[in-house]
Design an enzyme around this catalytic site. Structure first.
Site, PDB file in Angstrom:
ATOM      1  CB  CYS A  78       7.514  51.262  19.192  1.00 29.63           C
ATOM      2  SG  CYS A  78       8.952  52.197  19.636  1.00 29.63           S
ATOM      3  CG  HIS A 171      10.285  47.358  18.584  1.00 28.82           C
ATOM      4  ND1 HIS A 171       9.776  47.577  17.322  1.00 28.82           N
ATOM      5  CD2 HIS A 171      10.687  48.566  19.026  1.00 28.82           C
ATOM      6  CE1 HIS A 171       9.884  48.831  16.999  1.00 28.82           C
ATOM      7  NE2 HIS A 171      10.436  49.477  18.021  1.00 28.82           N
ATOM      8  CD  GLU A 173       8.219  44.592  16.235  1.00 25.74           C
ATOM      9  OE1 GLU A 173       7.661  44.543  17.344  1.00 25.74           O
ATOM     10  OE2 GLU A 173       8.788  45.614  15.814  1.00 25.74           O
TER      11      GLU A 173
END
Ligand code: GLN
Length: 194
Positions: A78, A171, A173
Site C-alpha cells: 500500500c 494489505h 498483513e
C-alpha cells in the site's frame, strides 16, 4: 531470517505478527545502521506523505534507496508501494524513491468509505482464491515491461514484482491467510522455486 519492517509510521505490528507466525524474526527498522542486520525489509501501509517526510527527518532516505538498489529483498504494501513508485500521478509534488517502474494514483480506489475486500486469483500462491483487503489503496496507472504482474483486479495490476521487490496495493498483513508473506520469504528472500 531477520525480516525488517520499516518502523517509523504505519501498520507495523500486523506485519510483525505475521513474520512471527511464519517462524522468522521481525525487526523494527528505525536507523540506517539496522539495514546491515536484516535479510529483507517490509515497507508497511500507512500514510505515504508522512512516511516520506519522516524518512528524510530520520536520515534514512538515501540509505534505504541504496540498499534496495543493491538488491535487498523488499515487500512493499500500500503506502510502501507509493513510496517506491516512479511518480504519483495525482500528487506530483510529492517525492518518491523512484525504484519501481510504475506510476500510481493515491487513493485510486476511493477514500476510506470505499475500502473493500475482493477475491483475487494468484496462481503462484495456490489454486484457492485470496481475499485481499484494500484500504485507500494506490491504483497503478502505468507500468513498464520490467514489472511482473502476479494478480490484477478489474484489469489493473495489484500484486507485482520488479527484481528484488514484491509490491501489493492491498494489505496482506490484515488477513489470516499468510500465503503472500510466505511467498515473499520463499521466493524473494530464500530464493526457493526459482
Ligand atoms: N492512502 C494512503 C497514502 O496515500 C495509503 C493507504 C494505506 O497504506 N493503507 O499514503
Amino acid at each position: 531470517m531477520y525480516i525488517g519492517i520499516l518502523g517509523i509510521q504505519g501498520a507495523i505490528q500486523d506485519h510483525e505478527k505475521v513474520i512471527k507466525k511464519l517462524n522468522h524474526t521481525p525487526l523494527w527498522v528505525k536507523t540506517k545502521e539496522q539495514f546491515k542486520s536484516i535479510d529483507a525489509l517490509i515497507l508497511p501501509g500507512g500514510e505515504s506523505t508522512t512516511m516520506i517526510k519522516l524518512l528524510k527527518t530520520f536520515d534514512l532516505w538515501s540509505s534505504l534507496s541504496g540498499y534496495i538498489n543493491d538488491g535487498l529483498p523488499v515487500f512493499a504494501t500500500c503506502a510502501g508501494m507509493i513510496l517506491l513508485s516512479k511518480k504519483i500521478d495525482n500528487y506530483q509534488k510529492q517525492d518518491t524513491l523512484d525504484i519501481l517502474d510504475i506510476h500510481v494514483d493515491r487513493n485510486g480506489y476511493g477514500r476510506q468509505i470505499q475500502s473493500f475486500e475482493t477475491d483475487l486469483s494468484i496462481p503462484e500462491i495456490g489454486e484457492k482464491e485470496y481475499t485481499a483487503i484494500f484500504i485507500r489503496a494506490p491504483k497503478i496507472t502505468e507500468y513498464s515491461d520490467k514489472i511482473r504482474v502476479y494478480a490484477s483486479y478489474k484489469d489493473t495490476p495489484v500484486l507485482i514484482a520488479q527484481n528484488n521487490i514484491l509490491a501489493a496495493s492491498f494489505h496482506p498483513e490484515l488477513t489470516d491467510d499468510l500465503r503472500i508473506h510466505s511467498f515473499f520469504i520463499d521466493k524473494f528472500v530464500m530464493n526457493k522455486n526459482n
